[in-house]
Design an enzyme around this catalytic site. Structure first.
Site, mmCIF file in Angstrom:
data_model
loop_
_atom_site.group_PDB
_atom_site.id
_atom_site.type_symbol
_atom_site.label_atom_id
_atom_site.label_comp_id
_atom_site.label_asym_id
_atom_site.label_seq_id
_atom_site.Cartn_x
_atom_site.Cartn_y
_atom_site.Cartn_z
ATOM 1 N N HIS A 81 -49.117 -119.928 -60.148
ATOM 2 C CA HIS A 81 -48.594 -119.216 -61.315
ATOM 3 C C HIS A 81 -47.151 -118.751 -61.087
ATOM 4 O O HIS A 81 -46.273 -118.995 -61.921
ATOM 5 C CB HIS A 81 -49.509 -118.014 -61.589
ATOM 6 C CG HIS A 81 -49.084 -117.140 -62.722
ATOM 7 N ND1 HIS A 81 -49.706 -117.164 -63.946
ATOM 8 C CD2 HIS A 81 -48.115 -116.179 -62.816
ATOM 9 C CE1 HIS A 81 -49.141 -116.275 -64.748
ATOM 10 N NE2 HIS A 81 -48.168 -115.660 -64.078
ATOM 11 N N GLU A 82 -46.912 -118.116 -59.956
ATOM 12 C CA GLU A 82 -45.568 -117.596 -59.697
ATOM 13 C C GLU A 82 -44.547 -118.711 -59.506
ATOM 14 O O GLU A 82 -43.402 -118.600 -59.932
ATOM 15 C CB GLU A 82 -45.577 -116.654 -58.494
ATOM 16 C CG GLU A 82 -46.465 -115.428 -58.646
ATOM 17 C CD GLU A 82 -46.148 -114.577 -59.859
ATOM 18 O OE1 GLU A 82 -45.032 -114.697 -60.422
ATOM 19 O OE2 GLU A 82 -47.019 -113.794 -60.256
ATOM 20 N N HIS B 169 -43.323 -119.774 -62.832
ATOM 21 C CA HIS B 169 -42.194 -118.973 -63.297
ATOM 22 C C HIS B 169 -40.902 -119.426 -62.615
ATOM 23 O O HIS B 169 -39.857 -119.552 -63.260
ATOM 24 C CB HIS B 169 -42.425 -117.500 -62.978
ATOM 25 C CG HIS B 169 -43.447 -116.830 -63.843
ATOM 26 N ND1 HIS B 169 -43.454 -116.902 -65.210
ATOM 27 C CD2 HIS B 169 -44.505 -116.030 -63.507
ATOM 28 C CE1 HIS B 169 -44.449 -116.184 -65.698
ATOM 29 N NE2 HIS B 169 -45.115 -115.648 -64.680
#
Length: 305
Positions: A220-221, A224
């Protein structure tokens, strides 16, 4: 950045905005990483309760302006195939307060497993992560550094390696329920030393932060870091996450609520997408549109920079 309880998900959404711990609800009309208290849950023994987030809140107008600037830099971005085609060197920085897993000194096997999770998640889109090095630092102040703090700045200034197309990962224990945070591609030019991903050490595969211990906090990170918004950002508005094939959802999803549909005209919520807030076991894909966005962000802000 993602948080276990209360707020925080992504340090530094764009270079033009400073980090701010927000208290806005995820179903607002803001597009920034926003979140609010989800109830009376409490964090127990460092184990996450839910994922929420709160960073500098961008209104839809602010986000539209930044997207227009991106369009000027990359007018070709809507005519891409769906393969990013990137080989990304990874520099892993283990921040601990002493020896042993309980102090954040995670073993090489868990780091290797996290890299495998990343490669499995991104392989379909032509992205490969190669672990270049692992260093270990015992520093109790850096170990609990939060986003936007002097401790975070000092840690990254001392340890970060490479340039815009090198991924620096810092595993630590920032506290406050944080699972992690990341910087967006567009912020690299103005603050290159800040670039990278911070992860709660117990969120890597085999860690103790169940149900967030299969490695998809990292997935997920890094999403980003590659330029993706949350799937729920912007709520039910058409532009929401600026990806056409992720159905809009009014707010973040938790657990694995199959069939959830919070925006009546958008289709079933993308609860299994890596950029939502569901449990690690529920997340399993990116979309072609997300890959195209990652490719355009990569080519514009990171590749060869």
């Amino acid at each position: 950045m993602r948080k276990l309880h209360n707020t925080v998900v992504l340090g530094g959404i764009f270079s033009a905005f400073a980090l701010l711990g927000a208290g806005c609800s995820a179903d607002s009309t803001e597009i920034g990483d926003v979140g609010g208290d989800v109830g009376g849950e409490t964090e127990a023994a460092g184990v996450p309760v839910v994922r929420t987030c709160g960073t500098k809140e961008l209104t839809m107008e602010e986000a539209a302006k930044l997207e227009a600037e991106f369009e000027q830099l990359a007018p070709w971005k809507d005519n891409l195939n769906v393969s990013v085609g990137a080989v990304i060197p990874v520099y892993w920085h283990v921040i601990n307060k002493g020896t042993g897993i309980a102090n954040g000194d995670i073993p090489q096997t868990q780091i290797d497993d996290q890299i495998k999770v990343l490669n499995d998640a991104y392989a379909a889109w032509g992205v490969t992560f190669n672990l270049v090095s692992v260093d270990r630092t015992t520093n109790s102040t850096w170990y609990t550094a939060g986003p936007g703090t002097t401790a975070e700045k000092n840690m990254k200034t001392a340890l970060r390696q490479g340039s815009a197309d090198d991924l620096n990962v810092y595993s630590s224990n920032p506290g406050g329920g944080l699972l992690g945070w990341a910087t967006f591609p567009s912020s690299y030019t103005s603050n290159p030393k800040d670039d990278g991903v911070v992860l709660l050490f117990s969120s890597v595969p085999g860690g103790s932060a169940a149900p967030y211990n299969l490695g998809d906090t990292g997935t997920h990170e890094v999403g980003h870091w590659m330029g993706l918004y949350h799937t729920f950002q912007g709520g039910c508005q058409k532009t929401n996450d600026y990806v056409s094939d992720t159905p809009a959802e009014k707010s973040a999803a938790y657990g694995c609520p199959t069939g959830r549909d919070t925006c009546s005209t958008a289709g079933v919520d993308p609860i299994k997408n890596f950029m939502d807030y569901t449990d690690d076991a529920c997340m399993d894909h990116f979309t072609e549109g997300q890959s195209a966005r990652m490719q355009s962000m990569w080519n514009t802000y990171r590749k060869g920079k």
